[in-house]
Design a protein around this motif. Sequence first.
Motif, PDB file in Angstrom:
ATOM      1  N   ILE A  89      53.803 -46.989  90.553  1.00  0.00           N
ATOM      2  CA  ILE A  89      53.468 -46.581  89.188  1.00  0.00           C
ATOM      3  C   ILE A  89      53.938 -45.151  88.957  1.00  0.00           C
ATOM      4  N   ASP A  90      53.692 -44.319  89.977  1.00  0.00           N
ATOM      5  CA  ASP A  90      54.120 -42.935  89.866  1.00  0.00           C
ATOM      6  C   ASP A  90      55.603 -42.839  89.548  1.00  0.00           C
ATOM      7  N   GLU A 135      54.523 -55.957  83.210  1.00  0.00           N
ATOM      8  CA  GLU A 135      53.596 -56.321  84.269  1.00  0.00           C
ATOM      9  C   GLU A 135      53.022 -57.713  84.035  1.00  0.00           C
ATOM     10  N   ARG A 136      52.810 -58.042  82.757  1.00  0.00           N
ATOM     11  CA  ARG A 136      52.182 -59.319  82.429  1.00  0.00           C
ATOM     12  C   ARG A 136      53.161 -60.481  82.412  1.00  0.00           C
ATOM     13  N   SER A 142      44.865 -48.089  76.977  1.00  0.00           N
ATOM     14  CA  SER A 142      44.982 -47.687  78.373  1.00  0.00           C
ATOM     15  C   SER A 142      45.823 -46.439  78.516  1.00  0.00           C
ATOM     16  N   ARG A 143      46.340 -45.941  77.439  1.00  0.00           N
ATOM     17  CA  ARG A 143      47.138 -44.708  77.442  1.00  0.00           C
ATOM     18  C   ARG A 143      48.371 -44.852  78.315  1.00  0.00           C
ATOM     19  N   SER A 190      40.361 -50.837  82.204  1.00  0.00           N
ATOM     20  CA  SER A 190      41.539 -50.388  81.474  1.00  0.00           C
ATOM     21  C   SER A 190      41.965 -48.988  81.886  1.00  0.00           C
ATOM     22  N   PHE A 198      45.399 -43.609  86.072  1.00  0.00           N
ATOM     23  CA  PHE A 198      45.426 -44.938  86.681  1.00  0.00           C
ATOM     24  C   PHE A 198      45.195 -44.877  88.189  1.00  0.00           C
ATOM     25  N   PRO A 236      45.209 -37.912  77.744  1.00  0.00           N
ATOM     26  CA  PRO A 236      45.597 -39.326  77.762  1.00  0.00           C
ATOM     27  C   PRO A 236      47.003 -39.558  78.285  1.00  0.00           C
ATOM     28  N   GLU A 237      47.840 -38.503  78.255  1.00  0.00           N
ATOM     29  CA  GLU A 237      49.236 -38.719  78.639  1.00  0.00           C
ATOM     30  C   GLU A 237      49.418 -38.838  80.142  1.00  0.00           C
ATOM     31  N   THR A 263      49.148 -40.674  82.567  1.00  0.00           N
ATOM     32  CA  THR A 263      48.883 -42.056  82.932  1.00  0.00           C
ATOM     33  C   THR A 263      48.740 -42.235  84.434  1.00  0.00           C
ATOM     34  N   ASP A 264      49.641 -41.547  85.194  1.00  0.00           N
ATOM     35  CA  ASP A 264      49.597 -41.738  86.638  1.00  0.00           C
ATOM     36  C   ASP A 264      48.264 -41.262  87.215  1.00  0.00           C
ATOM     37  N   LEU A 268      37.536 -40.503  80.263  1.00  0.00           N
ATOM     38  CA  LEU A 268      38.283 -41.007  79.114  1.00  0.00           C
ATOM     39  C   LEU A 268      37.767 -42.364  78.659  1.00  0.00           C
ATOM     40  N   PHE A 322      56.425 -44.171  86.049  1.00  0.00           N
ATOM     41  CA  PHE A 322      55.992 -43.341  84.929  1.00  0.00           C
ATOM     42  C   PHE A 322      56.631 -41.959  85.013  1.00  0.00           C
ATOM     43  N   ASP A 366      35.534 -48.623  68.154  1.00  0.00           N
ATOM     44  CA  ASP A 366      36.701 -48.304  67.345  1.00  0.00           C
ATOM     45  C   ASP A 366      36.271 -47.875  65.949  1.00  0.00           C
ATOM     46  N   VAL A 372      46.739 -52.825  84.097  1.00  0.00           N
ATOM     47  CA  VAL A 372      45.848 -52.565  82.974  1.00  0.00           C
ATOM     48  C   VAL A 372      45.158 -53.841  82.512  1.00  0.00           C
ATOM     49  N   ASN A 373      43.875 -53.756  82.356  1.00  0.00           N
ATOM     50  CA  ASN A 373      43.093 -54.879  81.837  1.00  0.00           C
ATOM     51  C   ASN A 373      43.244 -56.137  82.668  1.00  0.00           C
TER      52      ASN A 373
END
Lengths: 339, 313, 574, 353, 262
Positions: free
Chosen positions: E2-3, E32-33, E22-23, C44, C198, C191-192, C194-195, C50, E6, C443, C213-214
Amino acid sequence: MPDGALPVLDVKDLKTVFKTRGGEVHAVNDVSFSLKPGELLGVVGESGSGKSVTMMSLIGLLPSPPAEVRNGTVMFDGDDLLNVDAARMRDIRGGDIGFVFQDPMTSLNPVFTVGMQIAEPLRKHMGMNKKAARARAVELLELVGIPDAERRLDDYPHQFSGGMRQRVMIAIALACDPKVLIADEPTTALDVTIQAQILELMKELRTKLGMAVIWITHDLGVIAGIADRVIVMYGGQIVEHAPVADLFADPQHPYTQALLTTIPSVSGERSKRLTIIEGQPPILGAAPTLCPFRDRCNKRVEICERMMPQRYPVSGQHDAACFHADPGIPKEKAVGHAG
Amino acid sequence: MTDATQQPDRVRSQWWDIWDQFKTHRGAVIGLGFLIFITLFVLLGPLLWQVDPGKLDIRNKDMRPIYTILWDSEAKVSWAKPLGSDNLGRDILANLMQGGRISMAVGWTAMLLSVILGTLIGVLAGYFKRLDGLLMRFTDLVLALPLLPLLLVMMLLFRDSLRATFGPENGIFILIVVAIGITSWMQTARIVRGDVLALKEREFVLAARSIGTPSRRMITRHILPNVLSPIMVSATLGLATAIITESALSFLGLGFPSDFPTWGKILFDSVDRMTNYPERVIWPGLCISLTVLAVNYIGDGLRDALDPRIRGQ
Amino acid sequence: MTIKTALMGAVASLAFAPMAFADGHEGERGRDGELRIIYWQAVSILNPYLSSGTKDIDASALVIEPLGRYDSSGNPVPYLATEIPTVANGGVSEDLTSITWTLQEGLVWSDGTPVTSRDVQFTWEYCTAEGGGCAQAAKFEGVTSVDIVDDLTVTVNFDGPTPNPYQPFMGGQSPIIQAAQFADCLGPRAPECTDANFAPIGTGPFVVTDFRVNDVVSFAANENYRVASQPAFATVVFKGGGDATAAGRAVMETGEFDYAWNMQLAPDVIAGMAEGGVGSPVSAFGALVERIEVNLTDPSPDLDEGIRSTAEAPHPFLTDPAVREAMSIAIDRELLVEIGYGQAGRPTCNLVPAPAIYASDNTGCLTQDIDRANALLDEAGYMDTDGDGVREMADGTPLSILYQTSTNAVRQDFQALIKEWWSEIGIETELRNIDAGVFFGGDPGSPDTFQRFYADVEMYANVFDGTDPQSYLGAYLCDKAPRPDTQWQGENINRFCDPAYDALWQELTSTGDLDERGRIGAALNDMLTKDSNVIIPLVDRGRVSAHANSLGGIELNVWDSELWNIAGWHRISE
Amino acid sequence: MLDDTNAKPLVSVRDLKMHFPIHAGLLRRRVGEVKAVDGVSFDVMEGETLGLVGESGCGKSTCGRAVLRLYDITAGEISIDGVEIGQMDQSRLRSKRPTMQMVFQDPQASLNPRMPVRDIIQEPLDEHTNLSLSEKREKVLELMDAVGLNRKFATRFPHAFSGGQRQRIGIARALALNPKFIVCDEPIAALDVSIQAQVVNLLEDLQEKLGLTYLFISHDLSMVRHIATRVAVMYLGRIVELAPREALYAEPLHPYTKALLSAVPEPNPALAQKQRVVLTGDVPSPSNPPKGCNFCTRCPVVQDICRTDDPETREVQPGRFVACHFVTPETTTTADPTAGPRSQELNQQGEET
Amino acid sequence: MIDAMFGTNFADGAQRIISFQSRSPVFDIIAERMPQTLWVVGMSYVVGVLIALPIGIISAYKQYSIFDQIGTLISMIGFSVPTFFTGVLLIVIFSTMVPLDSIFWLPSIYDTTHEVTDWESFKFQMRQMAMPVFVLALFNAAQISRYMRASMLDNLGQDYVRTARAKGMTEKIVVLKHVLRNSMIPVITVIALGVPQVFGGAIITEQVFKVNGLGQLLITAIQGSDIPMVMTLTFMFAILIVLFNLIADVLYGVLDPRIRYD
């Protein structure tokens, strides 16, 4: 009515059976009649008397199973309709024999325009193209008295009133200039004023087109006004057959007699009390061996318990299936006839 | 005809007619036969085959069914374990019976719950015009809810309190049954509502109103008996759906605890060893499929039998 | 191939471990095409700071690297550093309060910029920034500062003598991230990014090309990787999702994938799959112990939230050591191994079964002894007074427990077996299994996490990172108990609290001598297991993964990320 | 209202209106209303049979049901036996139900297919009496005798009966509470010709024996002629003509009544010589009735005034009410040859009750 | 990619719903799904409908015939066997037992990154879709063919069918034109109402074949307590249901001339 003319339709000993869980139901038993060109044959009977089943059997419209036409011949145009192949039968249906059903509400396909439904048999039987079929459809609608025919062609059945819908049904039946039109209780679902319109229309069309008509109804009043000849059916059999005037003037079968007296009239004498026919209509079952009316008959005699009456001729075109119909024949002799 | 000494016949219930019609539907009769058989199998089976389904017998693990001997003379079989045993030596036959009891119990109760709920809401919505809009929007709303999150949330919220009140096994049973029940009543409600709306226009309802029958008796006496056929058909479908849903819950790990066999769980647990021990998936798989199949056929037969148009033929 | 030969293969490869880099297989980068890896848990995020999920740490190991790793024997090996600093080579100060690392020369990030000591320092800043929620904060515990000596040298200072200074920047959990990329991602902003999270820029053999993701991560070979002939694979597909069975099948039976992680499946199932012939299981033993943790607090739902499962409500009978001991010796660990792990497991009575110096010679629990267990309970006064087969406490409370674990076929088999044995000693057991994602998800809002421990006993496996169990054992300190005011976070899930233990652990933290550390470690281990049975160890589990027979260079490592040496993986022709 | 002073009205309906809303569109908005019954007034005298005739869709059935308050009426007054029930709420109305009952058109649809005959007939007794079960059972059997049903059939279900027998069951149910007033809603329309007479005779016998008052709704003009004392003709939600039977049939005054009577097929060829008045067109939709006189779209004698003004209902002869601009007392003052015997007969009927 | 995606989003300063797990923005993940869900679940729905309609039509027309009985049997099996079983069974047969180089071999794990660019890749896409689509299509077809059969049976008994026969129309025209057109009205709406389910994904099948679509997204989001994700998906699902309810209503009006919304 030209006596000598060859019948367009000649039915002999027709027998139709429904196969059900509870055994066989003999709905039509040895029915024979003929239809001459241009004449209107009325068929009268109560529900379950076999009048509709008879007509449906003629042109193979009964679902099979459970229905099965057992016996008999139906001569039409040189063919025995009970033995022709499916393709020929389809050519006859809608082409040479038109059909009008009782309930114009459900008999038209709700999702197609009226124009399309009229054009369908034209394109199949007459080989017309789209344009020709449409032009003919307009003609037909005008013929059956629908105003503004051109525009209404693109309407759906639900946009028509009951009477108008029945006119559309008639237009469909007449589309391919049929030799025979079979009308199965065409006015039963209609109001009297609308019924009057349809009856007038029918009379007019007959004189214009000259086809033979079989008119099925339970209403003797309608028959009296429109038919040339009448068949009275009861319990799957023809109990009386006569020219219309003879039938009303001189009914021979006790059932016909009772039926005529049991109906009150809007004009004429008002009887203090209605005459009634006791009992209930017969429940059809196994092949009958005795007169179906004998349980309710007020003229029942001993022989009725022993054997089935034949259709005894009364006069030229008048016959009745009752031992009383031919007093000339001794009852003992009648025994010899049966078999 | 009006002889006062004549007394009425014994009531020959129309159910006999329905049964007569039902009998003509071969699939339905076979289905009913199978359902009776499988019910007896799971109910009475354990009385005859008194093996504790949870009993571990490590020495006799991974036994093959007795019939394996027919083509594989070296197979590990024993008459003591006619359908073999699993990897912990639990008897598969006993587990099938026990699992069947639970699957059937879940199926029947969840189905009853959903049918009762669906009928109640359908009848109320169909009969009382004022409630109609509200109840049908509610039905749409529930239909719009994705069931899975709902189930998960229910599991989290109520699991402990139910467990405390009814004990661990009954608690989870109630939870699963309720979860399946309250997420599958909507179809029934819609069908019933439609039928009730149609029935309300029938003259015999009008006749009852002209007598002054109050709403409560109107519903119990005139409406309910006449919506019975769609209810019974959706009930048979509901039973099948409940059994399937329970097995899907097992797949997602939301079902019964691991020592609590159901057909769905036995099947799921055995999928890993499907190639080596095909019987372990075949038997529970057959049980589920045949039961559902049987119930569906019964539903078909009932629909035909309850339809007066067909019955009249 | 049976599991036995597979394991022998694994053992054989262990023997050649030091030669991993010297593998004869050479050639140009990217020559072997695509490598396909399947993890039955989906990735994820690609930032181990993180997420503590193994899947996330393992996947990020392809991209970002630490200064040093542990090899498959548990020995530290340098990665980005030139060598492992020791007291002997002067890298670690004599007083054990600092360690100085030297980066290899000429290292570049995948974007071509040089790796400097600033990046190392930044990594520390990143994880310790206020509000960042760093998942690996434990790694940096005791670090007071990270000082840049020069561009390639960096010194880590501790707040006291630290006998094991190989915590920060060692192993898959604390790789070096690029300062430039994460500069704006400090603290709450972490967390912000993302780039960055990921697709981190790294020094590893691969770079991220696509991240779903996932679902699936796609990697391509890092053109700037420091070894010219590596990686052998041009691309990597890292697929996630499903279950262990399907993953195993994809590798060993259908051959669609090359490597599958964590085959926690019954031995017969694995053996059955291996018959497929396209892949084999591989296993290695570490300190991974499947154990039963006993809840010393009362998880009864009757209690109010906030009291339930906290120290305020001691457990009615599990606080009694006799009960716990009886529960422990009622278990036949040999049989568990046979059923659940086969040769990939061995019975154990220790929480820390390895490395050898920490392992206690504790074998008392290995023989099942139902009679003695019964005797223990009789003695302690738990008798079956109402004849239902379940013992009761003096006040009539039955010895009835809820036994919870994650959903997994082997664990459910264990549950069934243990339930049976416990029933023989008059303890009634209710089983519950929870989806692994939820159970280990952490959680705070979920009542089903293993930390929350709303059950009497629960079973799972855990292991420590690296070779030193100090922080692992530190998990059982009083103040590490999860409580509502810690958002139910904390490792001491038993709510074990013994001042003697806390004191002994403090002693461990200040002891530098390895033998002495071993003695104290074993003593701490025994306090949790043999002496109190708060933890009931069951099986020392080998880690089992599966790889395609055509995949070479696999060296299963239990002390670090499984994918630690992925740069050297290559295709072999059979 | 009648010239016959012996009879007093049992049922009195004034300006009854029954409008049904039409909902359409995706949002089911109310877009209009069907004016099924739009201002109808009449009296039904004690012991008489008032025939209500008209074509389908003219609102005669709705009218019958509204009189029994099976609907919540839109407007108007209905009094039965001196009690005003027009706006009474349904729960209070319950106690009035035994006095007024109904016989329905479709004997198949009006019987609950899931109840045996015994329970169907017994239902009114369950609702309104405190009899014991055995008393109720006995009463049911008596009722079955009264309508000519074999007692043996008490436990059968409706589908086992023929149409005529079913209608007898419906009549037995209506009689169970000894009502004074029965609305017969097309009771013979679904029956075979040979059975119609049986049912009509039964209704007449019962009226004679029990002193019942009927509102007899039918589209069958000949049967209405037979059974009714007075006849009201409805068209598109209104009564266009209300008159004693003989007068109406002998000399219909409203153009619609004329057309209607002439449209009835006459089974006796000897009598079927008259010229038919065939109406053109169809009945307009009751949701959108024409302006002015309802009948103006089809009327053979229509004039301009008909398209603008709604004719009021006037008593053009004693006991004869007609709603037509062109039928006035002046145009019809000629002595009615049948008037004499008619009033005589009415008297007789009055005495019979 | 992605860059860019986002980067621009953040540059705009737009309010985004961020997944807890996943933030990353929820909608991006959903986007994507969507393709694999639409490919697999959507295709299975289409295939299911295409199988179901002829089965339903023939079953009704030849009621109680052998075909009808077999059709009923198959549809009931499709309905009653859990998909996790059929799925694994297919994998064992087509991925394990069939040799890898055979043309019948099918991949057991769905490649979500696969892009169709040419004929070969299209063939691969078809192969990898084959099993999940089959499993789901069997289930969908089971239900829809039941509806189709019932609707056809209803209409076959109507009077207008007799009229069409009386006009001399062939059986083909009677059944495929007159009856079918009427029978499709309720079935089309049932089909339309089923479409939102496609977007809900098929959790079990997706899990078995690793088609990580919306269903898998939902279940992982639930398990990970990813509330923004769960709420967004649920909301999206609810909107789709409302939308397709509306579409079904409109379709009904379009197909059935008796109903017109104006």
